[in-house]
Design a protein around this motif. Structure first.
Motif, PDB file in Angstrom:
ATOM      1  N   CYS A  11       0.859  -1.190   0.000  1.00  0.00           N
ATOM      2  CA  CYS A  11       0.000   0.000   0.000  1.00  0.00           C
ATOM      3  C   CYS A  11       0.891   1.234   0.000  1.00  0.00           C
ATOM      4  O   CYS A  11       2.000   1.197   0.526  1.00  0.00           O
ATOM      5  N   CYS A  15      -3.740   3.136   6.141  1.00  0.00           N
ATOM      6  CA  CYS A  15      -4.988   3.703   6.669  1.00  0.00           C
ATOM      7  C   CYS A  15      -5.038   3.355   8.162  1.00  0.00           C
ATOM      8  O   CYS A  15      -4.674   2.234   8.540  1.00  0.00           O
ATOM      9  N   TYR A  17      -7.180   2.498  10.329  1.00  0.00           N
ATOM     10  CA  TYR A  17      -8.041   1.449  10.893  1.00  0.00           C
ATOM     11  C   TYR A  17      -7.648   0.047  10.437  1.00  0.00           C
ATOM     12  O   TYR A  17      -8.216  -0.934  10.886  1.00  0.00           O
ATOM     13  N   CYS A  18      -6.673  -0.048   9.532  1.00  0.00           N
ATOM     14  CA  CYS A  18      -6.476  -1.298   8.784  1.00  0.00           C
ATOM     15  C   CYS A  18      -5.654  -2.333   9.547  1.00  0.00           C
ATOM     16  O   CYS A  18      -4.580  -2.026  10.067  1.00  0.00           O
ATOM     17  N   PHE A  22      -0.177  -5.900   4.854  1.00  0.00           N
ATOM     18  CA  PHE A  22       0.392  -5.085   3.770  1.00  0.00           C
ATOM     19  C   PHE A  22       1.687  -4.458   4.267  1.00  0.00           C
ATOM     20  O   PHE A  22       1.955  -4.423   5.470  1.00  0.00           O
ATOM     21  N   GLY A  60      -4.096  -5.218   0.985  1.00  0.00           N
ATOM     22  CA  GLY A  60      -3.169  -4.487   0.135  1.00  0.00           C
ATOM     23  C   GLY A  60      -3.863  -3.684  -0.975  1.00  0.00           C
ATOM     24  O   GLY A  60      -5.041  -3.434  -0.924  1.00  0.00           O
ATOM     25  N   ASN A  94      -7.449   1.418  -5.552  1.00  0.00           N
ATOM     26  CA  ASN A  94      -7.656   2.646  -4.795  1.00  0.00           C
ATOM     27  C   ASN A  94      -7.854   3.802  -5.759  1.00  0.00           C
ATOM     28  O   ASN A  94      -7.235   3.845  -6.828  1.00  0.00           O
ATOM     29  N   ARG A 131      -6.593   8.031   4.449  1.00  0.00           N
ATOM     30  CA  ARG A 131      -6.617   7.421   3.128  1.00  0.00           C
ATOM     31  C   ARG A 131      -5.674   8.195   2.205  1.00  0.00           C
ATOM     32  O   ARG A 131      -5.416   9.381   2.409  1.00  0.00           O
TER      33      ARG A 131
HETATM   34  S1  SF4 Z   1      -5.398   0.704   1.248  1.00  0.00           S
HETATM   35 FE1  SF4 Z   1      -6.599  -1.024   2.080  1.00  0.00          FE
HETATM   36  S2  SF4 Z   1      -5.107  -2.594   2.663  1.00  0.00           S
HETATM   37 FE2  SF4 Z   1      -3.987  -0.660   2.367  1.00  0.00          FE
HETATM   38  S3  SF4 Z   1      -3.843   0.226   4.402  1.00  0.00           S
HETATM   39 FE3  SF4 Z   1      -5.670   1.108   3.436  1.00  0.00          FE
HETATM   40  S4  SF4 Z   1      -7.368  -0.251   4.024  1.00  0.00           S
HETATM   41 FE4  SF4 Z   1      -5.448  -1.352   4.453  1.00  0.00          FE
END
Ligand code: SF4
Length: 383
Positions: A11, A15, A17-18, A22, A60, A94, A131
């Motif tokens: 990534c 983010c 909360y994730c 990744f 990811g 994304n 994000r």
């Molecule tokens: S893009 Fe998706 S997988 Fe990557 S950190 Fe953000 S929520 Fe997690």
């Protein structure tokens, strides 16, 4: 019939909360892709008796792959597996990756469905969640994808974000219709352990989520989705007729799937296995020792039964009692019928055509209802 999942564990930024697997470092990208090519060959026997009809790139952030890399992975799948008439090839993307040149290049791959991580159309929510995209990119990504010819789109949305009022949540949902998006998934923001959000909330540097707000917004979600003509076919998933996700529906139906890549899970009906969720260890195992670092759990008959209870109650098709009786016996059926009575009285379950289904009221507690119905040991009711 079977599905293949490819986990792309990279990534651009994390983010808050994730808790998926990744890395924000791209240093291992070439090695991980090379290792995935090796794993594709190594895992060939896993689906030897199955024809693959769905492929899913998840992460990811799979949209960090070039179109050439996507084609290289899919070509390797064709060379090693029985690939049938591919009904669905989904790539999670994304919004900040979905520029027109990339989308045009993706049209020259077998990808026929994009899952776009919008999460919210409001800038303040996107900033709160850290994000990588902003609100303009959220809008642009959908329009650009449709202009490039991707009509089979799904978007992810998050509710229960501190500061996201009910009217703003409705406005986010209304964009689904305004953009003619045929499928969406909606999740409550949760503060998972070992995430940046958990740390920030415990340090009082970020506002905590409010379960009451999330529950209220879930009710708005169900109502609005119904008004817009969507089938609420799984607790978190909404599709117009003809646009239910095939790959994910197969998971819920217990169809086998093979997961490739670091942290990916596989299921063959009798066991589950999962690859090491560490990019360096995954790549070193395959590239230097020709072995896959993974763990395996053999599923007992009771595990399979509990899994069926959990997944079936999350779907609009519900728990098929004739199937339960046929597969696990009439004693199990009787115990379940008895345990379900409480939830029928509370109007959280209904019984129709020999299926138990959760009502709108029950959908708020579907996982809790399922765990109450679980068995332990050799079909011993848990309580
Ligand atoms: S893009 Fe998706 S997988 Fe990557 S950190 Fe953000 S929520 Fe997690």
């Amino acid at each position: 019939m079977a599905g293949i999942y490819l986990h792309i564990p990279f990534c651009k930024q994390a983010c808050v909360y994730c808790n998926f697997h990744f890395s924000t470092s791209m240093k291992q990208k070439e090695r991980v892709l090379e290792a995935m090519m090796r794993e594709i060959v190594l895992q060939k026997p896993y689906l030897a008796d199955h024809v693959v009809d769905t492929i899913y790139f998840g992460g990811g952030t799979p949209s960090l792959l070039s179109a050439d890399e996507v084609n290289r992975l899919i070509d390797a799948l064709y060379a090693n597996y029985k690939i049938g008439d591919l009904k669905e090839v989904t790539l999670e993307a994304n919004p900040d990756d979905l520029g027109t040149p990339y989308l045009k290049a993706l049209r020259h791959t077998p990808v026929n469905r994009l899952s776009i991580g919008i999460q919210s159309f409001r800038g303040e929510d996107l900033k709160y969640m850290h994000r990588a995209h902003d609100e303009q990119q959220a809008d642009y990504a959908i329009k650009a994808s449709q202009d490039a010819g991707f009509s089979n789109l799904t978007i992810d949305l998050i509710y229960g974000i501190p500061g996201l009022g009910d009217q703003a949540w409705i406005a986010n949902l209304d964009r689904v219709r305004a953009y003619s998006v045929p499928h969406f998934s909606a999740y409550a923001l949760t503060v998972e352990p070992r995430t940046a959000l958990h740390y920030a909330v415990t340090q009082k540097k970020a506002e905590a989520t409010d379960p009451g707000q999330a529950a209220g917004q879930f009710e708005i979600l169900m109502e609005r989705a119904r008004q817009m003509g969507f089938d609420h076919y799984e607790i978190s998933n909404f599709g117009l007729p003809g646009f239910h996700a095939i790959h994910n529906t197969n998971y819920w139906m217990g169809i086998p799937y093979l997961g490739l890549g670091p942290g990916a899970h596989s299921f063959n009906g009798n066991s589950r296995q999962w690859n090491v969720a560490n990019n360096a260890q995954y790549a070193a195992g395959l590239l230097e020792h020709a072995t896959l670092n993974m763990e395996l759990e053999q599923l007992s008959d009771t595990d399979t039964l509990n899994e069926y209870i959990m997944t079936s109650l999350r779907t609009m098709w519900g728990m098929d009692m004739a199937k339960i009786e046929l597969q696990w016996g009439s004693d199990v059926r009787k115990k379940l019928d008895l345990a379900a009575q409480d939830f029928m009285l509370q109007k959280q379950l209904v019984w129709e055509n020999d299926h138990y289904r959760v009502t709108d009221k029950g959908k708020l507690f579907a996982d809790r209802i399922a765990s109450y119905l679980f068995f332990s040991g050799e079909h011993e009711k848990n309580r």
